[in-house]
Design an enzyme around this catalytic site. Structure first.
Site, PDB file in Angstrom:
ATOM      1  N   CYS A 116       5.435  -5.677   6.527  1.00 45.68           N
ATOM      2  CA  CYS A 116       4.864  -4.343   6.736  1.00 45.68           C
ATOM      3  C   CYS A 116       3.357  -4.341   6.528  1.00 45.68           C
ATOM      4  CB  CYS A 116       5.538  -3.349   5.802  1.00 45.68           C
ATOM      5  SG  CYS A 116       5.388  -3.851   4.086  1.00 45.68           S
ATOM      6  N   GLU A 138       9.130   3.900   1.405  1.00 49.99           N
ATOM      7  CA  GLU A 138       8.093   2.956   1.845  1.00 49.99           C
ATOM      8  C   GLU A 138       8.364   2.629   3.301  1.00 49.99           C
ATOM      9  OE1 GLU A 138       5.600   2.551   0.107  1.00 49.99           O
ATOM     10  OE2 GLU A 138       6.426   3.345  -1.745  1.00 49.99           O
TER      11      GLU A 138
END
Ligand code: NAP
Length: 481
Positions: free
Chosen positions: A283, A249
């Protein structure tokens, strides 16, 4: 007094074999407040062998038994919530209100969610045909590693270790050495509930040492990683030599697409949050705001007015909405981008300064939330992931145009779309190359859904079924009928 953090290996809190430590800073004060092990190959290998030793017994337990251990951890985290929120805020510089509202509750939910979700999980299924019967057996992988970043330390660590453990794997976890404190507290909690030795091991240290050793260790079967795209790329190329399973990720440069037919007040309220929560260090934060040209001037005035009122302050203060930047190198990186704005012909509408603070925070790493317009599509500020409190404004005049603009990035993590015309919003969502898309909301999460980016933002998915599948191996046994 400076506190010394320990590794957690084979059920014990241990010092690194070299006795080397790394300083841990409090971002709000810029001062060292603890030391974290600077572990090396020897420490990492010790953790892997402890995990390997624990695997046969742990993997044979039922999901129910494993889940009972994990629920005990959740219940202890809940009891310690207030302390953990304080530690998370001290380590990261985020407002304590955010750690209380987001980080710690979500860490608890990671445990309770996967415990509930696996209640009806079966470790086999069959396919029958006229000439064969196929028995598909699911089993854990063995020793797996979880590598996590500094922005949501306990939240992201537990998001990975819980599905790994519940499926019967044993774990070597490497938190970011920038924010190791809540992982250390989790280790103490594991001891308190008598989690069997070696089931979870937490090794602190740098990516250069511990991370690299994890990546090439032959006994580690899978790595679940969250962090930057560059690091993900390094893990991808190194781990292929030992054929590890990978879930990566990574970074993002997320667009918020604002159509003139949106619910304006709701949009404004949420886009402030999606831009600047955790000082823009999530993020999923919006960093490129793409605004329908018909409402651009109004949006610009209203947005900037709201941004200028965000309460920057000591993360300890419950009224603070916006805290410190988590590390000095990251503070320097964000300042580098602020210095670039002028060179790239951008105009700062709000912010753009280091924020001078008083008293306890006078040496802390604070930067004002910053809004910029006038940058070219190909400017560094519009292309690079800054991962901080800088958003850029751009306009669009058509649906096709905004789709092109939104997709003009190597990243594809998340996007938000603001419009009351849901069929238009859905049409746009289908064409946006992002793994996580929100329409008229942001950070609303159902943990059963797949989570992960497209393009250079992600490789593999987390969440719900995907996480369970990632941490599981399948074998087909075919019998002739
Ligand atoms: P990072 O520098 O990539 O580090 C992430 C983790 O990897 C840290 O524990 C780091 O250790 C370790 N690491 C560094 N080099 C390594 C190597 N060669 N081998 C193995 N491990 C290594 O990222 P960060 O600065 O901590 O976090 C910010 C990034 O994370 C941003 O790009 C953000 O978008 C991304 N992020 C993504 C998501 C998502 O779900 N997609 C969520 C949160 C954050 P050290 O700390 O020692 O370097």
């Amino acid at each position: 007094m400076i506190e010394v953090i320990k590794n957690y290996v084979n059920g014990e809190l241990t010092a690194p074999s070299s006795n080397n430590y790394i300083d841990v800073f409090e971002p709000a004060t810029g001062k060292i407040y603890s030391h974290v092990p600077n572990s090396d190959d020897k420490d990492t290998d010790f953790a892997v062998s402890a995990a390997k030793k624990a695997f046969p017994v742990w993997s044979k337990h039922s999901i129910k038994t494993r889940s009972n251990y994990l629920l005990k951890l959740a219940s202890e985290i809940k009891k310690d919530s207030e302390d953990l929120a304080f530690y998370e805020s001290r380590d990261t510089g985020k407002p304590i209100s955010l750690a209380r509202r987001l980080d710690i509750p979500r860490a608890i939910e990671n445990f309770t969610f996967f415990s509930d979700y696996t209640q009806n999980f079966t470790d086999y299924f069959t396919f029958e045909s006229k000439d064969s019967k196929n028995h598909i057996q699911k089993s854990p992988l063995g020793v797996v590693a979880c590598i996590t970043p500094w922005n949501l330390p306990l939240y992201l660590l537990t998001w990975k270790i819980v599905p790994a453990l519940i499926m019967g794997n044993t774990v070597v976890a490497k938190p970011s050495e920038i924010t190791p404190y809540t992982a250390f507290k989790l280790a103490e909690i594991c001891k308190r509930i008598n989690l069997p030795p070696g089931v979870l091991n937490i090794i602190n240290g740098s990516g250069d040492k511990v991370g690299k050793r994890i990546t090439n260790h032959p006994d580690i079967k899978a790595i679940s990683f969250t962090g930057g795209t560059e690091t993900g790329g390094k893990i991808f190329s190194k781990a292929s030599r030992t054929f590890k399973k990978l879930a990566l990720e990574m970074g993002g440069k997320n667009p918020a697409i604002i159509f003139e037919d949106c619910n304006y007040d709701q949009m404004l309220e949420t886009v402030i949050k999606s831009s600047f929560t955790n000082q823009g260090q999530i993020c999923l934060c919006s960093s490129r705001l793409l605004i329908d040209e018909s409402i651009y001037e109004k949006f610009k005035i209203d947005f900037c007015e709201r941004v200028s009122k965000i309460r920057i302050g000591d993360p300890n203060d419950t009224e603070t909405q916006f805290g410190a930047i988590t590390s000095k190198p990251h503070f320097d990186k964000i300042n580098h981008y602020i210095n670039l704005i002028d060179k790239e012909n951008g105009s700062i509408l709000v912010g753009g300064n280091i924020k001078k603070m008083d008293n306890r925070c006078e040496k802390g790493w604070f930067i004002e939330p910053t809004v910029v317009e006038g940058l070219g599509i190909d400017s560094q500020l519009n292309k690079d992931e800054i991962f901080g409190p800088i958003v850029t404004l751009q306009t669009f005049s058509s649906e096709e145009g905004v789709i092109k603009l939104a997709n003009k990035t190597k990243y594809g993590l998340s996007a938000t779309i603001w419009s009351e015309d849901i069929s238009k919003a859905n049409r746009v969502a289908e064409k946006i190359d992002s793994g996580v898309i929100w329409i008229n909301c942001w950070m609303v999460r159902d943990l059963r859904t797949p989570f992960g980016g497209l393009k250079q933002s992600g490789y593999g998915k987390e969440g719900g079924e995907d996480a369970l599948r990632f941490f599981t191996e399948q074998k087909n046994i075919c019998i002739q009928s």
